[in-house]
Design a protein around this motif. Structure first.
Motif, short mmCIF file in Angstrom:
data_model
loop_
_atom_site.label_atom_id
_atom_site.label_comp_id
_atom_site.label_asym_id
_atom_site.label_seq_id
_atom_site.Cartn_x
_atom_site.Cartn_y
_atom_site.Cartn_z
N PHE A 130 0.87 -1.18 0.00
CA PHE A 130 0.00 0.00 0.00
C PHE A 130 0.91 1.22 0.00
O PHE A 130 1.51 1.56 1.01
CB PHE A 130 -0.90 -0.03 1.24
N HIS A 131 0.98 1.89 -1.15
CA HIS A 131 1.97 2.95 -1.31
C HIS A 131 1.27 4.31 -1.41
O HIS A 131 0.10 4.46 -1.07
CB HIS A 131 2.84 2.67 -2.54
N VAL A 132 2.00 5.32 -1.91
CA VAL A 132 1.54 6.71 -1.89
C VAL A 132 0.20 6.89 -2.59
O VAL A 132 -0.75 7.45 -2.02
CB VAL A 132 2.60 7.64 -2.53
N LEU A 133 0.09 6.44 -3.85
CA LEU A 133 -1.13 6.68 -4.60
C LEU A 133 -2.33 5.99 -3.97
O LEU A 133 -3.42 6.57 -3.88
CB LEU A 133 -0.97 6.21 -6.05
N GLN A 134 -2.15 4.74 -3.52
CA GLN A 134 -3.25 4.04 -2.87
C GLN A 134 -3.69 4.76 -1.61
O GLN A 134 -4.89 4.92 -1.35
CB GLN A 134 -2.85 2.60 -2.52
N CYS A 135 -2.71 5.20 -0.82
CA CYS A 135 -3.03 5.85 0.45
C CYS A 135 -3.75 7.18 0.21
O CYS A 135 -4.76 7.47 0.87
CB CYS A 135 -1.75 6.09 1.25
N ILE A 136 -3.26 7.98 -0.72
CA ILE A 136 -3.92 9.26 -1.01
C ILE A 136 -5.31 9.01 -1.59
O ILE A 136 -6.27 9.70 -1.23
CB ILE A 136 -3.06 10.13 -1.95
N GLY A 137 -5.42 8.04 -2.48
CA GLY A 137 -6.73 7.73 -3.08
C GLY A 137 -7.76 7.36 -2.04
O GLY A 137 -8.88 7.90 -2.03
N LEU A 138 -7.41 6.44 -1.14
CA LEU A 138 -8.35 6.02 -0.10
C LEU A 138 -8.59 7.14 0.91
O LEU A 138 -9.69 7.28 1.45
CB LEU A 138 -7.82 4.77 0.61
N SER A 139 -7.58 7.95 1.15
CA SER A 139 -7.74 9.09 2.07
C SER A 139 -8.71 10.12 1.50
O SER A 139 -9.52 10.70 2.23
CB SER A 139 -6.38 9.75 2.33
N LEU A 140 -8.65 10.35 0.19
CA LEU A 140 -9.58 11.29 -0.43
C LEU A 140 -11.02 10.77 -0.38
O LEU A 140 -11.96 11.55 -0.19
CB LEU A 140 -9.17 11.56 -1.88
N ILE A 141 -11.18 9.48 -0.53
CA ILE A 141 -12.52 8.88 -0.37
C ILE A 141 -13.00 9.07 1.06
O ILE A 141 -14.18 9.35 1.31
CB ILE A 141 -12.49 7.39 -0.76
N LYS A 202 5.94 -5.57 2.61
CA LYS A 202 5.74 -4.64 3.72
C LYS A 202 5.22 -3.31 3.20
O LYS A 202 5.81 -2.70 2.31
CB LYS A 202 7.06 -4.44 4.45
N SER A 203 4.11 -2.85 3.77
CA SER A 203 3.51 -1.61 3.34
C SER A 203 4.43 -0.43 3.66
O SER A 203 5.21 -0.48 4.61
CB SER A 203 2.16 -1.42 4.02
N VAL A 204 4.32 0.63 2.87
CA VAL A 204 5.17 1.80 3.04
C VAL A 204 4.37 2.98 3.61
O VAL A 204 4.78 3.61 4.58
CB VAL A 204 5.82 2.21 1.71
N PHE A 205 3.22 3.26 3.02
CA PHE A 205 2.38 4.38 3.47
C PHE A 205 0.99 3.85 3.83
O PHE A 205 0.05 3.94 3.04
CB PHE A 205 2.28 5.45 2.38
N ALA A 206 0.88 3.28 5.03
CA ALA A 206 -0.40 2.77 5.50
C ALA A 206 -1.30 3.92 5.92
O ALA A 206 -0.84 5.03 6.20
CB ALA A 206 -0.18 1.81 6.66
N LEU A 207 -2.61 3.65 6.00
CA LEU A 207 -3.57 4.70 6.38
C LEU A 207 -3.24 5.31 7.74
O LEU A 207 -3.38 6.52 7.93
CB LEU A 207 -4.98 4.12 6.40
N PHE A 208 -2.82 4.49 8.67
CA PHE A 208 -2.44 5.00 9.99
C PHE A 208 -0.92 5.07 10.06
O PHE A 208 -0.26 4.04 10.00
CB PHE A 208 -3.00 4.08 11.10
N PRO A 209 -0.34 6.25 10.09
CA PRO A 209 -0.98 7.53 10.41
C PRO A 209 -1.22 8.46 9.22
O PRO A 209 -1.69 9.57 9.40
CB PRO A 209 0.08 8.18 11.30
N TRP A 210 -0.89 8.03 7.97
CA TRP A 210 -0.79 9.00 6.87
C TRP A 210 -2.10 9.65 6.48
O TRP A 210 -2.12 10.80 6.00
CB TRP A 210 -0.14 8.33 5.66
N VAL A 211 -3.22 8.97 6.69
CA VAL A 211 -4.51 9.60 6.41
C VAL A 211 -4.70 10.85 7.29
O VAL A 211 -5.43 11.78 6.92
CB VAL A 211 -5.68 8.61 6.61
N GLY A 212 -4.03 10.89 8.44
CA GLY A 212 -4.13 12.04 9.33
C GLY A 212 -3.64 13.32 8.67
O GLY A 212 -4.26 14.39 8.82
N PHE A 213 -2.54 13.24 7.92
CA PHE A 213 -2.04 14.43 7.24
C PHE A 213 -3.02 14.91 6.17
O PHE A 213 -3.22 16.12 6.00
CB PHE A 213 -0.67 14.14 6.61
N VAL A 214 -3.63 13.97 5.44
CA VAL A 214 -4.62 14.34 4.42
C VAL A 214 -5.82 15.01 5.08
O VAL A 214 -6.34 16.01 4.58
CB VAL A 214 -5.05 13.10 3.61
N LEU A 215 -6.26 14.47 6.22
CA LEU A 215 -7.43 15.04 6.90
C LEU A 215 -7.12 16.41 7.50
O LEU A 215 -7.97 17.31 7.47
CB LEU A 215 -7.90 14.08 8.00
#
Length: 449
Positions: A130-141, A202-215
């Motif tokens: 789960f990398h940058v684009l996936q994390c940003i995509g799911l964070s935007l949703i 191994k995931s690189v940019f998981a939702l926790f904590p990176w979705v926090g920055f998007v929010l």
């Protein structure tokens, strides 16, 4: 940030400037990480420390600005949730980013090689990352879902929704990471956590904590969208700067007060010590505050530099920053103590920051900047990201620069290479309409042939 291009006149310029800075920092950072030899990575090399500080800021800035620009466009028009075209476009964009993220982890070279040699192909575990684009995509949703929830429950302001859930994304990190994922598909596990196991998937940019920055970026975007006239005032960047100062200075203290209260919730794990995440966000909004401040006062800065003040006076600002920076660095080296100003920011780091600012101002004096092209770079971040993954990381096609330069270059060759790498994308963006025209012609020919 990773959005379709839009008219620069329909949104605030500082957003596009921040996008351009973030994507250029990403290109430079990724190339240096890929190219620099292990022997030249260490705390005793002050230039490497400068780079490491900016490198650590790149991803938080990238994610925060993504949430900021997306939400700014999403909530700009007061339309019903299901009739808001930005909601539909945003969901499509989020899915597109997720699909592109996984597609770039394909390796078509080995896929066809295995098909030819063995008649079958097994996807490598790298596909599950789960990398940058996936994390940003799911964070935007996630941003869209919270926006919809705020339209149902109108008691809580939209900025509060994003702020609260951004905070939860940070402080729930230990709780999420304590969950047993042994019976969960690896694809789902990688979305939520960066596993401690040493494995290729191994995931690189998981939702926790990176979705926090998007929010948190969404929180800023919602405020800016509703108060665009307040952005280019002296008050707004000052508030951002003070907020960043508080987050860097008191994050751990605030968490130490909150933790005993929230730990009464069954199952919640201690989160004291995660102040560095909030501090990083504080540093991001420092960057935004500086961009806004310079944008507001650029007319006066131009007057200062256009006057014939003489050689010495025109160089006083960059030389001043550089001298103070070097003095702070030398002081900390001689005293042997970093003297932390904040829990996450030392006098040594401040010295590097001042020296870095001096270098940037000096470079700006020698370069004839193309402002329109600079803004255009920030409006084509998705295209830049996709192409840079293909060229640098062997994405999609299975061959690229990483095969040849992987940690093999000295600092000077790495720096020259990074500059060349950035210039490739500057010209790519400059002529992107031409590339798109030929692509469309090829696509149209395929459809009609």
């Amino acid at each position: 940030m990773l959005l379709a291009k839009g008219n620069v006149h329909n949104r605030l310029v500082f957003i596009d400037i921040a996008r351009s800075i973030a994507i250029l920092m990403m290109l430079e950072g990724h190339f240096i990480v890929m190219a620099l030899t292990e022997n030249h990575r260490g705390n005793d090399l002050f230039l490497y420390d400068i780079w490491r500080f900016t490198r650590g800021l790149t991803a938080p800035l990238f994610f925060t600005v993504s949430g900021l620009v997306f939400t700014y466009l999403l909530v700009r028009k007061k339309e019903p949730f299901f009739k808001n075209k930005r909601v539909k476009k945003g969901l499509a964009r989020g899915l597109q980013l997720i699909l592109w993220g996984y597609a770039l982890q394909l390796n078509l070279f080995y896929l066809f090689k295995d098909l030819i040699n063995h008649g079958e192909y097994t996807f490598s575990e790298y596909m599950y990352i789960f990398h940058v684009l996936q994390c940003i995509g799911l964070s935007l949703i996630t941003v869209i879902l919270l926006y919809g929830l705020s339209r149902l429950i109108k008691v809580v302001p939209l900025t509060w929704w994003f702020g609260i859930f951004g905070t939860l994304a940070f402080i729930l990190r230990p709780t999420i990471y304590a969950i047993d994922f042994s019976n969960v598909p690896r694809l789902i596990e990688n979305m939520l956590v960066v596993t401690s196991e040493d494995r290729s998937s191994k995931s690189v940019f998981a939702l926790f904590p990176w979705v926090g920055f998007v929010l948190f970026g969404a929180m800023l975007g919602a405020y800016v969208s509703k108060n665009p006239d307040k952005v280019y005032t002296n008050k707004f960047p000052l508030i951002l700067f003070i907020t960043g100062l508080v987050l860097n200075l008191f994050s751990d203290s605030i968490l130490s007060v909150i933790q005993p209260i929230l730990l009464n919730i069954q199952g919640l794990k201690p989160f004291y010590g995660l102040g560095y995440l909030f501090a990083r966000f504080g540093q991001v909004i420092w960057v935004l505050a500086i961009i806004i401040f310079l944008g507001k006062h650029k007319r006066y800065l131009r007057i200062i530099y256009r006057r014939k003040l003489g050689f010495l006076k025109t160089w006083i600002i960059p030389v001043g920053f550089g001298s103070v920076g070097l003095s702070l660095i030398i002081y900390t080296l001689f005293t042997g103590s970093e003297h932390y100003l904040f829990p996450t920011f030392s006098v040594y780091a401040l010295g590097h920051l001042f020296l870095f600012i001096g270098v940037i101002i000096t470079a700006a004096k020698f370069i004839n900047w193309n402002y329109d092209l600079f803004i255009k770079i920030g409006q084509n971040t998705l295209s830049i990201y996709i192409v840079h993954v293909i060229i640098l990381y062997n994405g999609l096609f299975g061959f690229g620069l990483s095969t040849y330069i992987d940690k093999n270059l000295s600092p000077w060759f790495s720096i020259v290479g990074a500059i060349g790498f950035i210039m490739v994308f500057v010209y790519f963006v400059k002529y992107i309409e031409t590339f798109q025209k030929y692509y469309n012609r090829l696509f149209f020919w395929k459809k009609t042939s």
